[in-house]
Motif scaffolding. Structure first.
Motif, mmCIF file in Angstrom:
data_model
loop_
_atom_site.group_PDB
_atom_site.id
_atom_site.type_symbol
_atom_site.label_atom_id
_atom_site.label_comp_id
_atom_site.label_asym_id
_atom_site.label_seq_id
_atom_site.Cartn_x
_atom_site.Cartn_y
_atom_site.Cartn_z
ATOM 1 N N UNK A 77 0.852 -1.189 0.000
ATOM 2 C CA UNK A 77 0.000 0.000 0.000
ATOM 3 C C UNK A 77 0.887 1.239 0.000
ATOM 4 N N UNK A 78 0.326 2.331 -0.476
ATOM 5 C CA UNK A 78 1.079 3.584 -0.483
ATOM 6 C C UNK A 78 0.532 4.509 0.604
ATOM 7 N N UNK A 79 1.057 5.706 0.707
ATOM 8 C CA UNK A 79 0.650 6.623 1.779
ATOM 9 C C UNK A 79 -0.805 7.074 1.640
ATOM 10 N N UNK A 80 -1.358 6.996 0.435
ATOM 11 C CA UNK A 80 -2.770 7.346 0.234
ATOM 12 C C UNK A 80 -3.703 6.203 0.607
ATOM 13 N N UNK A 81 -3.148 5.044 0.935
ATOM 14 C CA UNK A 81 -3.964 3.893 1.318
ATOM 15 C C UNK A 81 -4.386 3.016 0.157
ATOM 16 N N UNK A 82 -3.788 3.218 -1.006
ATOM 17 C CA UNK A 82 -4.110 2.389 -2.167
ATOM 18 C C UNK A 82 -3.381 1.058 -2.028
ATOM 19 N N UNK A 83 -4.134 -0.011 -2.037
ATOM 20 C CA UNK A 83 -3.583 -1.354 -1.889
ATOM 21 C C UNK A 83 -3.496 -2.016 -3.256
ATOM 22 N N UNK A 84 -2.324 -2.517 -3.595
ATOM 23 C CA UNK A 84 -2.120 -3.165 -4.898
ATOM 24 C C UNK A 84 -1.463 -4.518 -4.708
ATOM 25 N N UNK A 85 -1.868 -5.449 -5.565
ATOM 26 C CA UNK A 85 -1.265 -6.785 -5.547
ATOM 27 C C UNK A 85 0.024 -6.765 -6.346
ATOM 28 N N UNK A 86 1.062 -7.348 -5.785
ATOM 29 C CA UNK A 86 2.320 -7.579 -6.496
ATOM 30 C C UNK A 86 2.311 -9.059 -6.855
ATOM 31 N N UNK A 87 2.317 -9.346 -8.135
ATOM 32 C CA UNK A 87 2.170 -10.717 -8.614
ATOM 33 C C UNK A 87 3.489 -11.197 -9.205
ATOM 34 N N UNK A 88 4.045 -12.253 -8.619
ATOM 35 C CA UNK A 88 5.270 -12.851 -9.150
ATOM 36 C C UNK A 88 4.862 -14.001 -10.060
ATOM 37 N N UNK A 89 5.370 -13.957 -11.285
ATOM 38 C CA UNK A 89 5.065 -14.993 -12.264
ATOM 39 C C UNK A 89 6.352 -15.568 -12.821
ATOM 40 N N UNK A 90 6.238 -16.788 -13.308
ATOM 41 C CA UNK A 90 7.327 -17.460 -14.019
ATOM 42 C C UNK A 90 6.794 -17.826 -15.386
ATOM 43 N N UNK A 91 7.569 -17.536 -16.404
ATOM 44 C CA UNK A 91 7.174 -17.904 -17.755
ATOM 45 C C UNK A 91 7.478 -19.380 -17.965
ATOM 46 N N UNK A 92 6.443 -20.120 -18.344
ATOM 47 C CA UNK A 92 6.596 -21.558 -18.575
ATOM 48 C C UNK A 92 7.435 -21.808 -19.817
ATOM 49 N N UNK A 93 8.208 -22.854 -19.794
ATOM 50 C CA UNK A 93 8.984 -23.240 -20.977
ATOM 51 C C UNK A 93 8.021 -23.712 -22.049
ATOM 52 N N UNK A 94 8.259 -23.261 -23.274
ATOM 53 C CA UNK A 94 7.363 -23.670 -24.367
ATOM 54 C C UNK A 94 8.091 -24.554 -25.349
#
Length: 104
Positions: free
Chosen positions: A87-104
């Motif tokens: 969250x930031x000082x204004x109170x905005x909550x955001x998701x931080x999404x960790x992804x892995x790119x699958x081998x193709x």
């Protein structure tokens, strides 16, 4: 290799990404920043935002479920590894999404 994306942050669209990796990450960012029902020909595209006014723990659980489902459906070339919240000082909550790119 893991990549971190922030839900709700808009990125400029690159119509000719440098490589497949950049294309995939751009697709993920687009999915995470699009509300369901806002795309006329695909009302299911994006993340449902009906949790916005819900209690915090309930909202986080619903949002995480939506993020996993949306990325699995619309960008199956990635696997979600972790979702954290910032969250930031204004109170905005955001998701931080960790992804892995699958081998193709």
């Amino acid at each position: 290799m893991e990549f971190e994306l922030t839900a709700g942050e808009r990125v400029d669209v690159d119509f000719a990404p440098q490589n497949v990796q950049m294309e995939i990450l751009q697709n993920c960012s687009t999915i995470l920043s699009t509300s369901k029902f806002s795309v006329p020909l695909d009302r299911d595209f994006g993340v449902d935002a009906n949790y916005v006014d819900a209690p915090l723990l309930s909202a986080k659980a619903k949002a995480e479920s939506e993020i996993f489902a949306a990325l699995k459906k619309y960008e199956p070339r990635v696997t979600v590894k972790q979702i954290t919240w910032r969250s930031n000082v204004e109170g905005v909550l955001r998701a931080k999404v960790k992804v892995v790119i699958n081998e193709t």
